[in-house]
Design an enzyme around this catalytic site. Structure first.
Site, PDB file in Angstrom:
ATOM      1  CG  HIS A  50       1.853   2.033  -1.549  1.00  0.00           C
ATOM      2  ND1 HIS A  50       2.057   1.474  -2.794  1.00  0.00           N
ATOM      3  CD2 HIS A  50       1.110   1.121  -0.838  1.00  0.00           C
ATOM      4  CE1 HIS A  50       1.480   0.290  -2.837  1.00  0.00           C
ATOM      5  NE2 HIS A  50       0.893   0.056  -1.664  1.00  0.00           N
ATOM      6  CG  HIS A  81      -4.384  -0.670   0.404  1.00  0.00           C
ATOM      7  ND1 HIS A  81      -4.104   0.510  -0.224  1.00  0.00           N
ATOM      8  CD2 HIS A  81      -3.246  -1.412   0.339  1.00  0.00           C
ATOM      9  CE1 HIS A  81      -2.855   0.484  -0.664  1.00  0.00           C
ATOM     10  NE2 HIS A  81      -2.306  -0.671  -0.335  1.00  0.00           N
ATOM     11  CD  GLU A 111      -0.495  -6.549   7.439  1.00  0.00           C
ATOM     12  OE1 GLU A 111       0.543  -7.200   7.651  1.00  0.00           O
ATOM     13  OE2 GLU A 111      -1.644  -6.992   7.640  1.00  0.00           O
ATOM     14  CG  ASP A 112       1.677  -1.689   6.886  1.00  0.00           C
ATOM     15  OD1 ASP A 112       1.952  -2.821   7.307  1.00  0.00           O
ATOM     16  OD2 ASP A 112       1.670  -1.393   5.677  1.00  0.00           O
ATOM     17  CG  ASP A 132      -0.615  -3.164  -2.954  1.00  0.00           C
ATOM     18  OD1 ASP A 132      -0.355  -2.185  -2.239  1.00  0.00           O
ATOM     19  OD2 ASP A 132      -0.034  -4.258  -2.863  1.00  0.00           O
TER      20      ASP A 132
END
Length: 720
Positions: free
Chosen positions: A87, A111, A115-116, A176
């Site tokens: 991704h 990016h 967050e992940d 995205d």
């Protein structure tokens, strides 16, 4: 890829699809043998696309970003079953093909890490610097966009703020969303539809406003396929059926190519197929499609002057369709777009639309703000900043974005923010109007003087009483045109408030939110009552009257804070008394009054038509008379409304206002109706030192050349 890479001096040639193709990314290798002196095999596509736009780019930082992203996401899988690293790689390739600079690509690879994964912003900052950290942080704040409809308004508010601080954040978010839309098929249909609707309502308009047409067109097609599958299939079948060797655009393109070659103009003539949504729109507009409706001709040249040279040759050697001509080079669109648009008639009457632009214009038309590189890079030739500032001066930020950033701070209610955001993004054209101090205001097409007042003065515009447009007095409802000079006029009474009618004329979110907020704080003023329509004079309901300062005096403004002393006595000594604006009684007029909302008494002349109307609906009159002693109007003068009927001529308004000032009267408000059969109707509400001066004032106004009658108003002031 973009035709920007083509050599302007190269021989003429034509390609079948010049639009940037963002669908080429397949499943990339996850990890190959990596040495210290070359990039990992998995991002070789990104490196190749990036070097096509930036041949001298240092790819070392990309290698380090990929290694961190791959190791951080290792073991994570997408819902499609692919390793998650595919991704960020796909998003980065999209931006690389658009021509994004190295910092944006680095942030794109990272990016999702904060967050992940276990990666922190501090780590990103330490390894890649402040700019990359800033972008990653901005995108991270937007990552909840797909989690629940209730969260969307606040999420998009954050997106808006992040975009205003750095447009590259939105570029990454759009890429995205594009990759997520490409792989949306693994989700449930209801979730696909929800995401597609949000994309349609907010992200596609944002892509349009940022000028990223390559992203916008593909997003439109993907949304079209999800929300309107039957129409999408019909359109796909029409495009497939039209594909063949007998393309009428090919014939016209060949003729254009030879025409420009014979004229000595170096140009590249291309056939630019329409995307699915564009074909669908043309079909809905025209019904049956023509063979030339499936694409347009694109002519690329080297310099701006060459664009007009091409246009001249086309209009000379072909029959032009003049109504289709638009010059977006002299007047670029609000999203940086520049091009000449025209249409010509080819063999057998076929009409072809033609776009003419330079290679640079084409790159910006496709990639918008992405094509502008790093807008915050320090110019080596520029003097260094002596004072640090937290405000990021963004040369790519257009007026619409600044407006959105301003009003989103006032839209505290999420539903109001969400609705207003979508309404504002639906505006597809912007105008520029000039202020009298030399500044400019960017407003959406169709904006009125109400919008200009709030854009210039903020909440102070609540006291607006009119405007001057191009030097002429105008009502607040006047719609502005591109290039107008506007001067909003404000009352001196800060207690004045807006009218509910202003909402009918306000097009900008800032104006609508400010007006709505004022009425939320003043609920008693939100719904004007017909029986109080004349209570406070012209403009009390916000009809587009024009209150202004007159020569020799200051105009008292309408006020919502309560009536002024009137010199009138009614049966109830505690009641507030107002002189009706429809007939503006003055001594020695005979009076009658009516109790209106809030217990106030509105006093009319007895012959006023409003008196009969009140009695017809069963309202009981209240006895009223002029006071003989203390409180009489003489201390402050008397107020009267006069109607002047005249023939239209230059300087009529100036001569009338001069006559009024000479008679020692001050203009409270003035309304000038549009001319009808060369006749003009002026309605003035005036303040005189004493009622005895009224006959002389009316005579002075009648003596003005062109004026054939002056009378006392017997009806509510016209609404313009």
């Amino acid at each position: 890829m973009s035709a920007e890479a083509a050599d302007p001096g190269a021989p003429l040639r034509r390609r079948s699809r010049p639009r940037i193709d963002l669908r080429r990314l397949g499943r990339v290798a996850l990890r190959g043998p990596v040495s210290r002196d070359r990039l990992p095999d998995a991002i070789s596509h990104v490196a190749e696309a990036h070097r096509a736009h930036h041949p001298d780019a240092d790819l070392t930082i990309l290698r380090r970003a990929y290694v961190l992203a791959e190791s951080s996401h290792r073991g994570q899988m997408r819902k499609s079953g692919e390793p998650y690293i595919t991704h960020p790689l796909a998003v980065t390739l999209i931006l690389a093909e658009l021509g994004a600079e190295t910092t944006t690509l680095t942030a794109s690879l990272l990016h999702d890490t904060v967050e992940d994964t276990e990666v922190t912003l501090d780590q990103v900052k330490e390894q890649f610097g402040d700019e990359v950290c800033y972008l990653v942080d901005g995108v991270t704040k937007l990552e909840k966009v797909d989690y629940g409809a209730a969260a969307e308004p606040e999420t998009f508010r954050k997106m808006l703020v992040a975009t205003g601080n750095d447009v590259r954040v939105m570029s990454i978010k759009l890429a995205d969303r594009l990759h997520n839309m490409r792989t949306l098929g693994v989700m449930r249909p209801e979730k696909q539809a929800r995401i597609a609707k949000v994309t349609r309502d907010v992200l596609i308009p944002l892509a349009e406003r940022l000028g990223v047409q390559a992203l916008k067109t593909e997003l439109e097609d993907l949304v079209f396929a999800i929300l309107h599958p039957e129409e999408y299939e019909e359109t796909r079948a029409l495009i497939a059926a039209a594909t063949g060797p007998d393309d009428p655009l090919e014939t016209i393109a060949d003729n254009v190519t030879h025409t420009l070659r014979d004229a000595g103009i170096s140009a590249e003539v291309l056939i630019r197929p329409r995307h699915f949504v564009s074909v669908h729109r043309v079909r809905r507009k025209r019904g049956e499609l023509r063979g030339t409706d499936f694409g347009r001709l694109l002519v690329l040249v080297g310099e701006d002057a060459d664009c007009y040279a091409v246009l001249g040759e086309l209009h000379t050697c072909f029959t032009p369709v003049i109504s289709e001509f638009k010059d977006f080079i002299a007047a670029p669109k609000f999203n940086l777009y520049q091009s000449l648009h025209t249409a010509v008639v080819g063999p057998e009457g076929a009409v072809a639309e033609v776009l003419i632009r330079t290679h640079r214009m084409h790159k910006v038309a496709e990639a918008g703000v992405v094509a502008l590189g790093n807008p915050y890079a320090q110019d080596p030739a520029a003097p260094p900043q002596t004072e640090p500032s937290d405000e990021r001066a963004d040369p790519t930020r257009p007026g619409w974005l600044s407006r959105l950033l301003d009003w989103q701070e006032s839209a505290t209610d999420p539903d109001t923010f969400w609705t207003t955001l979508r309404d504002d993004l639906a505006q597809d054209r912007e105008i520029t109007v000039f202020r009298t101090d030399g500044g400019t205001l960017g407003l959406p097409a169709g904006a009125s003087c109400v919008d200009a007042a709030y854009a210039q003065y903020g909440d102070l515009a609540h006291t607006a009483i009119g405007a001057r447009v191009n030097g002429r007095l105008a009502t607040l409802s006047t719609v502005l045109s591109d290039g107008d000079t506007v001067q909003p006029l404000l009352a001196q009474d800060t207690a004045s408030g807006p009218s509910p009618d202003w909402l009918d004329h306000a097009r900008t979110p800032a104006a609508r939110i400010a007006i709505t907020g004022w009425f939320s704080d003043h609920p008693d003023e939100a719904k004007p009552d017909p029986e109080t329509a004349d209570a406070t004079g012209p403009g009390a309901q916000g009809e587009p009257s024009l209150e202004r300062e007159a020569p020799g005096g200051t105009a008292p403004a309408r006020s919502r804070s309560g009536p002024r002393p009137t010199g009138v006595v009614v049966d109830d000594p505690n009641a507030q008394v107002r002189l009706a604006g429809c007939c503006t009684p003055v001594p020695p007029d005979e009076l009658t009054g009516f109790v209106v909302r809030g217990g106030a008494v509105t006093v009319h002349r007895r012959e006023c038509p409003a008196v009969a109307a009140m009695q017809e609906i069963g309202r009981a009159p209240v006895a009223a008379r002029w006071a003989d002693g203390e409180g009489r109007e003489s201390d402050a003068g008397c107020r009267v409304t006069l109607v002047a009927e005249s023939f239209g001529r230059p300087r009529l308004l100036a001569d009338l206002t001069e006559a009024i000032a000479t008679a020692d009267a001050a203009i409270v408000s003035a309304t000038v109706e549009p001319p009808s059969e060369q006749r003009v109707r002026h309605t003035y509400t005036l303040r005189l030192p004493d009622a005895a001066g009224l006959p002389g004032l009316m005579r002075a106004m009648r003596d003005v050349a062109g004026v054939y009658d002056v009378s006392r108003a017997q009806h509510p002031a016209p609404t313009g």
